[in-house]
Write an enzyme that holds these catalytic residues in place. Structure first.
Site, PDB file in Angstrom:
ATOM      1  CE1 TYR A 147     -82.185 -56.679  58.585  1.00  0.00           C
ATOM      2  CE2 TYR A 147     -84.575 -56.683  58.804  1.00  0.00           C
ATOM      3  CZ  TYR A 147     -83.432 -56.245  58.166  1.00  0.00           C
ATOM      4  OH  TYR A 147     -83.531 -55.376  57.106  1.00  0.00           O
TER       5      TYR A 147
ATOM      6  CE  LYS B 264     -85.405 -57.131  48.877  1.00  0.00           C
ATOM      7  NZ  LYS B 264     -84.101 -56.552  48.704  1.00  0.00           N
TER       8      LYS B 264
HETATM    9  P1  FAD Z   1     -94.217 -42.404  48.098  1.00  0.00           P
HETATM   10  O1  FAD Z   1     -92.877 -42.221  48.707  1.00  0.00           O
HETATM   11  O2  FAD Z   1     -95.372 -42.687  48.976  1.00  0.00           O
HETATM   12  O3  FAD Z   1     -94.516 -41.099  47.248  1.00  0.00           O
HETATM   13  C1  FAD Z   1     -95.783 -40.815  46.721  1.00  0.00           C
HETATM   14  C2  FAD Z   1     -95.971 -39.315  46.668  1.00  0.00           C
HETATM   15  O4  FAD Z   1     -97.204 -39.006  46.041  1.00  0.00           O
HETATM   16  C3  FAD Z   1     -96.047 -38.696  48.058  1.00  0.00           C
HETATM   17  O5  FAD Z   1     -95.092 -37.647  48.159  1.00  0.00           O
HETATM   18  C4  FAD Z   1     -97.474 -38.210  48.177  1.00  0.00           C
HETATM   19  O6  FAD Z   1     -97.583 -37.032  48.966  1.00  0.00           O
HETATM   20  C5  FAD Z   1     -97.831 -37.943  46.724  1.00  0.00           C
HETATM   21  N1  FAD Z   1     -99.253 -37.986  46.435  1.00  0.00           N
HETATM   22  C6  FAD Z   1    -100.190 -38.824  46.959  1.00  0.00           C
HETATM   23  N2  FAD Z   1    -101.399 -38.572  46.422  1.00  0.00           N
HETATM   24  C7  FAD Z   1    -101.222 -37.570  45.529  1.00  0.00           C
HETATM   25  C8  FAD Z   1    -102.102 -36.880  44.663  1.00  0.00           C
HETATM   26  N3  FAD Z   1    -103.409 -37.182  44.614  1.00  0.00           N
HETATM   27  N4  FAD Z   1    -101.605 -35.898  43.889  1.00  0.00           N
HETATM   28  C9  FAD Z   1    -100.282 -35.590  43.931  1.00  0.00           C
HETATM   29  N5  FAD Z   1     -99.408 -36.203  44.740  1.00  0.00           N
HETATM   30  C10 FAD Z   1     -99.860 -37.189  45.528  1.00  0.00           C
HETATM   31  N6  FAD Z   1     -89.711 -49.180  53.077  1.00  0.00           N
HETATM   32  C11 FAD Z   1     -88.631 -49.796  53.469  1.00  0.00           C
HETATM   33  O7  FAD Z   1     -87.999 -50.461  52.644  1.00  0.00           O
HETATM   34  N7  FAD Z   1     -88.209 -49.688  54.771  1.00  0.00           N
HETATM   35  C12 FAD Z   1     -88.879 -48.917  55.698  1.00  0.00           C
HETATM   36  O8  FAD Z   1     -88.489 -48.821  56.846  1.00  0.00           O
HETATM   37  C13 FAD Z   1     -90.024 -48.265  55.298  1.00  0.00           C
HETATM   38  N8  FAD Z   1     -90.726 -47.513  56.169  1.00  0.00           N
HETATM   39  C14 FAD Z   1     -91.871 -46.897  55.737  1.00  0.00           C
HETATM   40  C15 FAD Z   1     -92.622 -46.136  56.615  1.00  0.00           C
HETATM   41  C16 FAD Z   1     -93.827 -45.532  56.188  1.00  0.00           C
HETATM   42  C17 FAD Z   1     -94.639 -44.697  57.171  1.00  0.00           C
HETATM   43  C18 FAD Z   1     -94.265 -45.716  54.863  1.00  0.00           C
HETATM   44  C19 FAD Z   1     -95.576 -45.092  54.386  1.00  0.00           C
HETATM   45  C20 FAD Z   1     -93.489 -46.463  53.985  1.00  0.00           C
HETATM   46  C21 FAD Z   1     -92.292 -47.068  54.399  1.00  0.00           C
HETATM   47  N9  FAD Z   1     -91.515 -47.816  53.538  1.00  0.00           N
HETATM   48  C22 FAD Z   1     -90.415 -48.417  53.952  1.00  0.00           C
HETATM   49  C23 FAD Z   1     -91.830 -47.975  52.155  1.00  0.00           C
HETATM   50  C24 FAD Z   1     -91.082 -46.988  51.272  1.00  0.00           C
HETATM   51  O9  FAD Z   1     -90.842 -45.804  51.964  1.00  0.00           O
HETATM   52  C25 FAD Z   1     -91.946 -46.789  50.063  1.00  0.00           C
HETATM   53  O10 FAD Z   1     -92.012 -48.027  49.390  1.00  0.00           O
HETATM   54  C26 FAD Z   1     -91.462 -45.697  49.113  1.00  0.00           C
HETATM   55  O11 FAD Z   1     -91.649 -44.434  49.694  1.00  0.00           O
HETATM   56  C27 FAD Z   1     -92.211 -45.783  47.793  1.00  0.00           C
HETATM   57  O12 FAD Z   1     -91.933 -44.661  47.005  1.00  0.00           O
HETATM   58  P2  FAD Z   1     -93.033 -44.081  46.047  1.00  0.00           P
HETATM   59  O13 FAD Z   1     -92.364 -42.928  45.360  1.00  0.00           O
HETATM   60  O14 FAD Z   1     -93.650 -45.149  45.265  1.00  0.00           O
HETATM   61  O15 FAD Z   1     -94.203 -43.555  47.003  1.00  0.00           O
HETATM   62  C1  DHB Z   2     -84.613 -49.928  57.673  1.00  0.00           C
HETATM   63  C2  DHB Z   2     -85.899 -50.264  57.431  1.00  0.00           C
HETATM   64  C3  DHB Z   2     -86.204 -51.564  57.102  1.00  0.00           C
HETATM   65  O1  DHB Z   2     -87.453 -51.900  56.841  1.00  0.00           O
HETATM   66  C4  DHB Z   2     -85.241 -52.533  57.048  1.00  0.00           C
HETATM   67  O2  DHB Z   2     -85.580 -53.813  56.747  1.00  0.00           O
HETATM   68  C5  DHB Z   2     -83.955 -52.196  57.277  1.00  0.00           C
HETATM   69  C6  DHB Z   2     -83.646 -50.883  57.605  1.00  0.00           C
HETATM   70  C7  DHB Z   2     -84.274 -48.538  58.035  1.00  0.00           C
HETATM   71  O3  DHB Z   2     -85.186 -47.711  58.137  1.00  0.00           O
HETATM   72  O4  DHB Z   2     -83.089 -48.241  58.218  1.00  0.00           O
END
Ligand code: FAD
Ligand code: DHB
Length: 395
Positions: free
Chosen positions: A202, A297
């Site tokens: 970081y 997180k």
């Molecule tokens: P999601 O993974 O968003 O899953 C929700 C699902 O619901 C999706 O598949 C979507 O298509 C579906 N959906 C939406 N609306 C509907 C509907 N109306 N009907 C049916 N299905 C639906 N976290 C980190 O810790 N580090 C990272 O680097 C990081 N990068 C990220 C990058 C991006 C672009 C995003 C958007 C998030 C990132 N996050 C990251 C956060 C992490 O990926 C999320 O916190 C995690 O995916 C949460 O999981 P979830 O299952 O709650 O939601």
């Molecule tokens: C990754 C993403 C993050 O947000 C982080 O704090 C550390 C690692 C990753 O995508 O590997």
């Protein structure tokens, strides 16, 4: 149609919930707007807390995680021309994190559900939830074949991410939302080159934050702070690498470059919705809260929410006891607010705020010197990073 739990969204939250419920004999259906291939390829998080690893292991989902996951006992903080290590094992009584991509977690979960005969409907549309304050909430959707379905459930889990529809099923007057944006975004790349580091870096830099992460011994994942409305077209690969070289530069260390396989820009926000439950509708993961990615997180919170939710639903539907369901929102929000603060703190300590005076940079550098020299301060960072507090798998 009839099932016990209707689950909206096949992200990590929805899929793990369906699996944990099935282990205790509770049936569910998962409905998802995207295709299976899309869900399995969506590049997102990469770091699992030790509690998340434990939950996946106890649920029998860790075959590939145990083979391919990379256990890390610390991270590096780079600032002011130095790179200092935070030693998680030493500071937290042996706890670690595991680098294992969200894409792999989702692949493992989908494979496990389908192998067990679980119902996942991909490429559905027009999802609706209704009657959520009754004992028989209803889930409606149009299947990939165009047929409209209505499923009567005992409970509905809104695991549909930040842009889903479930949160809006809680009347606006009954929910409180806290939200704040950040004046920057992350440009992330996946690069076909062995990582130049053994643990995540970081990096605080006057030109903006940078993060060196990885996906495997052959694949690197790196991020750069960019302006919030940045167009990815303004960042050809050679510009990305030049900026990475500038921010990570350290005498005696080399950043290896390679072909960029994927790139994209992610906006950043903090968002919390309370309560996470309305009648028989339970929100989990990004549907209820978003953190900026700096503390790694988001994925871990999603997995922790559904671990708690599975316990609450098992107790409610199998034993007819509502205490855990009643406590669900508060017990999740306690962890959510801790992670929301930690993510905000890591983000504001490491990013350059556009237009901020030079005082801000001096305060950030002072804080970075403090967390890398005071055992008390380092312990606070370490225990939050490895996960405070882990949720226990439902019995
Ligand atoms: P999601 O993974 O968003 O899953 C929700 C699902 O619901 C999706 O598949 C979507 O298509 C579906 N959906 C939406 N609306 C509907 C509907 N109306 N009907 C049916 N299905 C639906 N976290 C980190 O810790 N580090 C990272 O680097 C990081 N990068 C990220 C990058 C991006 C672009 C995003 C958007 C998030 C990132 N996050 C990251 C956060 C992490 O990926 C999320 O916190 C995690 O995916 C949460 O999981 P979830 O299952 O709650 O939601
Ligand atoms: C990754 C993403 C993050 O947000 C982080 O704090 C550390 C690692 C990753 O995508 O590997």
């Amino acid at each position: 149609m009839r099932t016990q739990v209707g689950i909206v969204g096949a992200g990590p939250a929805g899929l793990l919930l369906s699996h944990l419920l099935a282990l205790r004999g509770i049936e569910s259906i998962v409905v998802e707007t995207r295709s299976r291939a899309y869900c399995e390829a969506r590049q997102r998080a990469g770091v699992l807390e030790c509690g998340s690893v434990q939950v996946l292991r106890e649920a029998g989902l860790a075959d590939r995680l145990d083979r391919l996951g990379l256990e890390h006992g610390g991270i590096y903080l780079q600032f002011g021309g130095q790179r200092r290590r935070i030693d998680f094992r030493d500071l937290t009584g042996g706890r670690t994190v595991t680098v294992y991509a969200q894409t792999e977690v989702v692949k493992d979960l989908i494979a496990a559900r389908l192998a067990a005969g679980g119902a996942i409907e991909f490429e559905i549309s027009d999802t609706e939830v209704a009657a959520v304050t009754t004992a028989r909430p209803v889930l409606r959707y149009t299947g990939a074949d165009g047929v409209r379905h209505e499923v009567t459930c005992d409970a509905i889990a809104g695991c549909d991410g930040f842009h889903g529809i479930c949160r809006d099923a809680i009347p606006a007057g009954l929910r409180t939302v806290w939200e704040s944006g950040y004046p920057y975004a992350w440009l992330g790349i996946l690069a076909d080159v062995p990582p130049s580091t053994d643990e995540l870096i970081y990096c605080h830099h006057p030109a903006g934050f940078a993060l060196h992460s990885l996906r495997s011994p052959q694949l690197s994942r790196l991020y750069l702070q960019v302006p919030p409305e940045e167009d990815i077209a303004a960042w050809p690969d050679d510009r990305i690498w030049a900026e990475m070289q500038r921010r990570f530069a350290l005498p005696g260390w080399e950043l290896k470059e390679g072909p960029v396989l994927e790139k994209g820009i992610t906006p950043m926000r903090s968002f919390v919705c309370s309560p996470m439950r309305h009648g028989r509708l339970f929100l989990a993961g990004d549907a209820a809260h978003i953190v900026p990615p700096t503390g790694a997180k988001g994925l871990n919170l999603a997995l922790a929410d559904v671990t708690v939710l599975a316990g609450a639903l098992i107790s409610l539907l199998r034993d007819g006891r509502g205490e855990l369901a009643d406590a669900y929102s508060d017990s999740c929000l306690d962890r959510v607010w801790r992670a929301t603060h930690f993510s905000w703190w890591m983000t504001t300590m490491l990013h350059a705020t556009p237009g901020a005076g030079s005082l801000e940079a001096q305060l950030q550098l002072s804080q970075l010197r403090y967390v890398t020299s005071s055992r008390a301060a380092a312990t606070s960072l370490a225990e939050n990073y490895v996960g405070y507090r882990p949720a226990a798998t439902p019995g």
